[in-house]
Write a protein that holds these residues in place. Structure first.
Motif, PDB file in Angstrom:
ATOM      1  N   THR A 163      11.399  -1.673   8.591  1.00 51.71           N
ATOM      2  CA  THR A 163      10.447  -1.152   7.610  1.00 51.71           C
ATOM      3  C   THR A 163      11.172  -0.648   6.372  1.00 51.71           C
ATOM      4  O   THR A 163      10.745  -0.909   5.244  1.00 51.71           O
ATOM      5  CB  THR A 163       9.600  -0.024   8.245  1.00 51.71           C
ATOM      6  OG1 THR A 163       9.056  -0.513   9.466  1.00 51.71           O
ATOM      7  CG2 THR A 163       8.469   0.388   7.321  1.00 51.71           C
TER       8      THR A 163
ATOM      9  N   CYS B 148       2.745  14.612  -1.547  1.00 49.12           N
ATOM     10  CA  CYS B 148       2.808  13.401  -0.727  1.00 49.12           C
ATOM     11  C   CYS B 148       3.960  13.556   0.253  1.00 49.12           C
ATOM     12  O   CYS B 148       5.076  13.885  -0.151  1.00 49.12           O
ATOM     13  CB  CYS B 148       3.040  12.192  -1.639  1.00 49.12           C
ATOM     14  SG  CYS B 148       3.316  10.658  -0.731  1.00 49.12           S
TER      15      CYS B 148
ATOM     16  N   VAL C  54       2.276   9.215   4.143  1.00 51.32           N
ATOM     17  CA  VAL C  54       2.768   7.875   4.465  1.00 51.32           C
ATOM     18  C   VAL C  54       3.607   8.061   5.727  1.00 51.32           C
ATOM     19  O   VAL C  54       4.320   9.061   5.838  1.00 51.32           O
ATOM     20  CB  VAL C  54       3.644   7.319   3.318  1.00 51.32           C
ATOM     21  CG1 VAL C  54       4.214   5.953   3.664  1.00 51.32           C
ATOM     22  CG2 VAL C  54       2.839   7.261   2.015  1.00 51.32           C
ATOM     23  N   GLN C  55       3.488   7.161   6.683  1.00 49.88           N
ATOM     24  CA  GLN C  55       4.226   7.379   7.926  1.00 49.88           C
ATOM     25  C   GLN C  55       4.773   6.071   8.477  1.00 49.88           C
ATOM     26  O   GLN C  55       4.032   5.090   8.608  1.00 49.88           O
ATOM     27  CB  GLN C  55       3.302   8.040   8.976  1.00 49.88           C
ATOM     28  CG  GLN C  55       4.008   8.358  10.295  1.00 49.88           C
ATOM     29  CD  GLN C  55       3.223   9.297  11.199  1.00 49.88           C
ATOM     30  OE1 GLN C  55       1.999   9.408  11.070  1.00 49.88           O
ATOM     31  NE2 GLN C  55       3.916   9.966  12.097  1.00 49.88           N
TER      32      GLN C  55
ATOM     33  N   LEU D 227       2.709   2.716   8.254  1.00 50.77           N
ATOM     34  CA  LEU D 227       3.686   1.628   8.347  1.00 50.77           C
ATOM     35  C   LEU D 227       4.087   1.519   9.810  1.00 50.77           C
ATOM     36  O   LEU D 227       4.914   2.303  10.296  1.00 50.77           O
ATOM     37  CB  LEU D 227       4.905   1.937   7.475  1.00 50.77           C
ATOM     38  CG  LEU D 227       4.668   1.908   5.964  1.00 50.77           C
ATOM     39  CD1 LEU D 227       5.812   2.589   5.222  1.00 50.77           C
ATOM     40  CD2 LEU D 227       4.493   0.466   5.482  1.00 50.77           C
TER      41      LEU D 227
ATOM     42  N   PHE E 294       6.164  11.737   3.251  1.00 53.38           N
ATOM     43  CA  PHE E 294       6.541  10.447   3.836  1.00 53.38           C
ATOM     44  C   PHE E 294       7.291  10.744   5.134  1.00 53.38           C
ATOM     45  O   PHE E 294       8.439  11.191   5.108  1.00 53.38           O
ATOM     46  CB  PHE E 294       7.417   9.692   2.830  1.00 53.38           C
ATOM     47  CG  PHE E 294       7.878   8.335   3.271  1.00 53.38           C
ATOM     48  CD1 PHE E 294       7.335   7.691   4.373  1.00 53.38           C
ATOM     49  CD2 PHE E 294       8.868   7.665   2.536  1.00 53.38           C
ATOM     50  CE1 PHE E 294       7.763   6.425   4.754  1.00 53.38           C
ATOM     51  CE2 PHE E 294       9.306   6.393   2.913  1.00 53.38           C
ATOM     52  CZ  PHE E 294       8.760   5.788   4.025  1.00 53.38           C
TER      53      PHE E 294
ATOM     54  N   ARG F  48       0.843  -1.203   0.000  1.00 50.46           N
ATOM     55  CA  ARG F  48       0.000   0.000   0.000  1.00 50.46           C
ATOM     56  C   ARG F  48       0.877   1.251   0.000  1.00 50.46           C
ATOM     57  O   ARG F  48       0.671   2.190  -0.780  1.00 50.46           O
ATOM     58  CB  ARG F  48      -0.910  -0.005   1.238  1.00 50.46           C
ATOM     59  CG  ARG F  48      -1.872   1.177   1.287  1.00 50.46           C
ATOM     60  CD  ARG F  48      -2.606   1.262   2.637  1.00 50.46           C
ATOM     61  NE  ARG F  48      -3.377   0.077   2.946  1.00 50.46           N
ATOM     62  CZ  ARG F  48      -3.174  -0.714   4.013  1.00 50.46           C
ATOM     63  NH1 ARG F  48      -2.184  -0.437   4.877  1.00 50.46           N
ATOM     64  NH2 ARG F  48      -3.932  -1.761   4.233  1.00 50.46           N
ATOM     65  N   ALA F  49       1.891   1.251   0.858  1.00 46.91           N
ATOM     66  CA  ALA F  49       2.778   2.420   0.948  1.00 46.91           C
ATOM     67  C   ALA F  49       3.520   2.638  -0.368  1.00 46.91           C
ATOM     68  O   ALA F  49       3.632   3.774  -0.845  1.00 46.91           O
ATOM     69  CB  ALA F  49       3.769   2.234   2.096  1.00 46.91           C
TER      70      ALA F  49
ATOM     71  N   LEU G  33      10.674  -2.034   2.630  1.00 44.29           N
ATOM     72  CA  LEU G  33      10.312  -1.104   1.548  1.00 44.29           C
ATOM     73  C   LEU G  33      11.299  -1.200   0.394  1.00 44.29           C
ATOM     74  O   LEU G  33      10.904  -1.233  -0.775  1.00 44.29           O
ATOM     75  CB  LEU G  33      10.299   0.337   2.061  1.00 44.29           C
ATOM     76  CG  LEU G  33       9.037   0.816   2.777  1.00 44.29           C
ATOM     77  CD1 LEU G  33       9.267   2.211   3.343  1.00 44.29           C
ATOM     78  CD2 LEU G  33       7.831   0.817   1.823  1.00 44.29           C
TER      79      LEU G  33
ATOM     80  N   ALA H 296      -1.151   5.652   4.186  1.00 46.86           N
ATOM     81  CA  ALA H 296      -0.420   4.387   4.261  1.00 46.86           C
ATOM     82  C   ALA H 296       0.410   4.332   5.534  1.00 46.86           C
ATOM     83  O   ALA H 296       1.567   4.749   5.561  1.00 46.86           O
ATOM     84  CB  ALA H 296       0.469   4.222   3.028  1.00 46.86           C
TER      85      ALA H 296
ATOM     86  N   LEU I 108       3.449   6.036  -2.652  1.00 44.05           N
ATOM     87  CA  LEU I 108       4.691   6.748  -2.967  1.00 44.05           C
ATOM     88  C   LEU I 108       4.900   6.821  -4.483  1.00 44.05           C
ATOM     89  O   LEU I 108       5.358   7.827  -5.014  1.00 44.05           O
ATOM     90  CB  LEU I 108       5.901   6.066  -2.301  1.00 44.05           C
ATOM     91  CG  LEU I 108       5.901   6.041  -0.765  1.00 44.05           C
ATOM     92  CD1 LEU I 108       7.076   5.213  -0.242  1.00 44.05           C
ATOM     93  CD2 LEU I 108       5.963   7.453  -0.173  1.00 44.05           C
TER      94      LEU I 108
END
Ligand code: ADP
Ligand code: MG
Length: 570
Positions: free
Chosen positions: A330, A275, A304-305, A323, A277, A205-206, A334, A321, A210
């Protein structure tokens, strides 16, 4: 006093020390007094480094900073009631910053405290500590010391790190038990900060979010610095190819002169990105909760985090998203999911950020070269910027209002965990405790850039710096006051303005009182010479840097947080 336990008998003092040692504790930041004076002495005799401070708050700030720097709980030890309360500020600070720390305080007898009969330094410390700590425990029996220490260590480190309070009643320390049974009662904590890996679905999902971004931005927070997976973070940032903003204590994770660093184009990057992150950074007040003018059009950004704490997600903005995991694991997952055919964001975006960075740096450069006397922030910090670039292993400690805001943006950091500052609360007074911990834990030279007001909250600890002969160079940005030194008393009364200090104070003379080196400077060249000498000699040094008293502004960069009165006028 007998230092080691006898063959057949041990006691609370020794069990506590043994339990800490068994779990890898090497240093205690301490203020002695009843009932823990001998505990400090015995700990020293058992090979622990015990550093005694002049005030518990600074011993506590040192322990908090040590937790951040080492990824192990920093240990602070205090006496009961008032000493405990002084240390509690630092414990709350550690908890707020998500740093592991254990505050061990002596306390008075339960039987008397609980019936409120009025004991020496009577206080129900456990109850008071609990809301300010991640966890709080009391040990009543010698045979439970191993358990209590193990719980404190695991609570401080696992998940989101934080401060733990350990209540040690005086009587516990004197309790005896069979030495062999005592040794058996100790617990060595296995994997106190276990890896935590987000599920495959969360990862893909992340990656999708991204991938779909046109103008992505990474924000690195101090959680990323704390996580000690520097190479993985660098690999992730460089693989993704996004511009990134380091929060103040994440500076240096990648060098501040990295081509992807967007610090000098912060406004543009925040506003225009589509976006964001977040990696070990919270959308708290320091990021204006991810909303408002600085963040551009409302609802236009996806987030996203990565965070180890599940309930951090959606605390301010919806996280598209989440995480939930530790940053090292992580980032690894990724990178695997991203693979080798990752398409970096378009040059339209990254080029726009880069040219803004270049323009802003060029605009600032000449101001940093001025040789004004008395100095302004640019001329003096320009010198310190050069010296940090030449000495990237120096740990920079920084607090104040203008002294903080200006130094944060002017001085580049080149290596991870080389900047310690006022943290999540933005508190004043962390300077000397942080400087001492940085010197003790890293062995590196420390440069503490202090506003004259901030220094006032912790100045007595320069005696501690001198006593332990630590390689700490303190620069007091002395503009004669809080924010500025040119305030007047509007009322026309005789007292000075509430925000000005004694004019022309010579903080360097304080240092000389304790055998350290004191230097008074009023121009950038002299400042450069004095700091160079300090770095070369590694002697405890305090430089009183005379700054123009009208330099700086009220509350530095956060003046907007001051409420204003409608009826009164300035
Ligand atoms: P900054 O002030 O630099 O933005 P914050 O203190 O607000 O940073 O955020 C740090 C975040 O990092 C916290 O939410 C904390 O839970 C998280 N964190 C700490 N250690 C780890 C880790 N090892 N892995 C993932 N997240 C972490
Ligand atoms: Mg000042």
């Amino acid at each position: 006093a007998e230092a080691a336990a006898t063959d057949s008998l041990t006691d609370g003092f020794h069990l506590l020390i043994d339990a800490l040692k068994l779990n890898g504790v090497e240093t205690i930041y301490n203020v002695p007094g009843i009932p823990i004076t001998d505990l400090g002495r015995y700990a020293q005799a058992q090979g622990l480094r015990v550093l005694s401070f002049r005030h518990e708050q600074h011993a506590g700030y040192a322990a908090a900073a040590a937790g951040f720097l080492t990824k192990k709980p920093g240990i602070c030890m205090t006496v009961s009631a008032p000493g405990f309360l002084n240390g509690l500020t630092a414990l709350a600070h550690a908890t707020t910053n998500c740093w592991p720390m254990i505050l061990i305080s002596g306390s008075s007898e339960r039987e008397i405290v609980d019936l409120q009969r009025g004991d020496y330094e009577e206080m129900d410390q456990l109850a008071i500590a609990r809301p300010h700590a991640k966890a709080a425990y009391r040990i009543l029996h010698a045979e439970d010391i191993g358990l209590g220490v193990a719980r404190a260590i695991r609570a401080s480190l696992s998940g989101r790190p934080g401060g733990v309070y350990l209540d040690v009643p005086g009587a516990l320390l004197g309790q005896t038990m069979d030495a062999l049974e005592g040794q058996k009662s100790l617990i060595k904590v296995v994997e106190p900060n276990p890896d935590s890996v987000p599920g495959a679905e969360a990862i893909s999902r992340a990656v999708e979010v991204l991938k779909s971004a046109k103008k992505p931005l990474i924000i690195l927070g101090k959680g990323a610095a704390y996580a000690q997976c520097d190479d993985k973070i660098k690999e992730l940032v460089e693989t993704l190819g996004f511009p990134y903003l380091p929060m103040s204590m994440a500076k240096g994770l990648l060098p501040d002169n990295h081509p992807q660093c967007a610090s000098a184009a912060r406004s543009l990057a925040l506003k225009e990105s589509d976006c964001v992150f977040l990696i070990g950074a919270r959308l708290n007040w320091l990021l204006s909760h991810g909303q408002g003018k600085a963040w551009g059009e409302k609802g236009a950004k996806k987030f996203v985090q990565i965070d180890i704490e599940p309930i951090e997600m959606d605390s301010n903005q919806p996280i598209a998203a989440p995480l939930i995991g530790d940053i090292g694991s992580t980032a690894t997952a990724l990178l695997e999911a991203v693979g080798s055919d990752w398409k970096k964001p378009s040059e339209d975006w990254t080029g726009a950020v880069r040219s803004k960075v270049k323009a802003n740096i060029e605009k600032m450069a000449p101001r940093l070269k001025n040789n004004n006397s008395p100095m302004d922030y640019q001329g003096s910090l320009g010198v310190l910027k050069e010296l940090i670039a030449e000495n990237p292993d120096v740990v920079l400690v920084n607090e104040g209002a203008n002294a903080l805001d200006q130094a944060r943006s002017i001085i580049d950091i080149f290596k991870p965990r080389k900047r310690l500052d006022v943290g999540t609360w933005g508190i004043m007074g962390i300077g000397m405790g942080s400087a001492i911990a940085a010197a003790v834990e890293t062995g590196n030279q420390v440069l503490a850039i202090e506003g004259d007001s901030a220094f006032g909250f912790c100045g007595m600890e320069i005696e501690t710096v001198c006593r332990y002969n630590l390689p700490v160079c303190i620069v007091i940005m002395n503009n004669n006051g809080i924010y500025r030194g040119d305030g007047t008393n509007w009322s026309g009364g005789e007292d000075p303005s509430t925000t000005v200090f004694v004019k022309g104070a010579r903080y360097d003379k304080m240092m000389e009182a304790f055998g350290g080196v004191g230097v008074n400077v009023d121009n950038p060249d002299a400042l450069r010479r004095a700091v160079k000498d300090a770095f070369a000699s590694r002697k405890p040094t305090l430089i009183n840097a005379v700054i123009a008293e009208d330099a700086g502004k009220e509350s530095g960069n956060i003046g907007n947080l001051n409420p204003s009165s409608v009826v009164a006028q300035k």
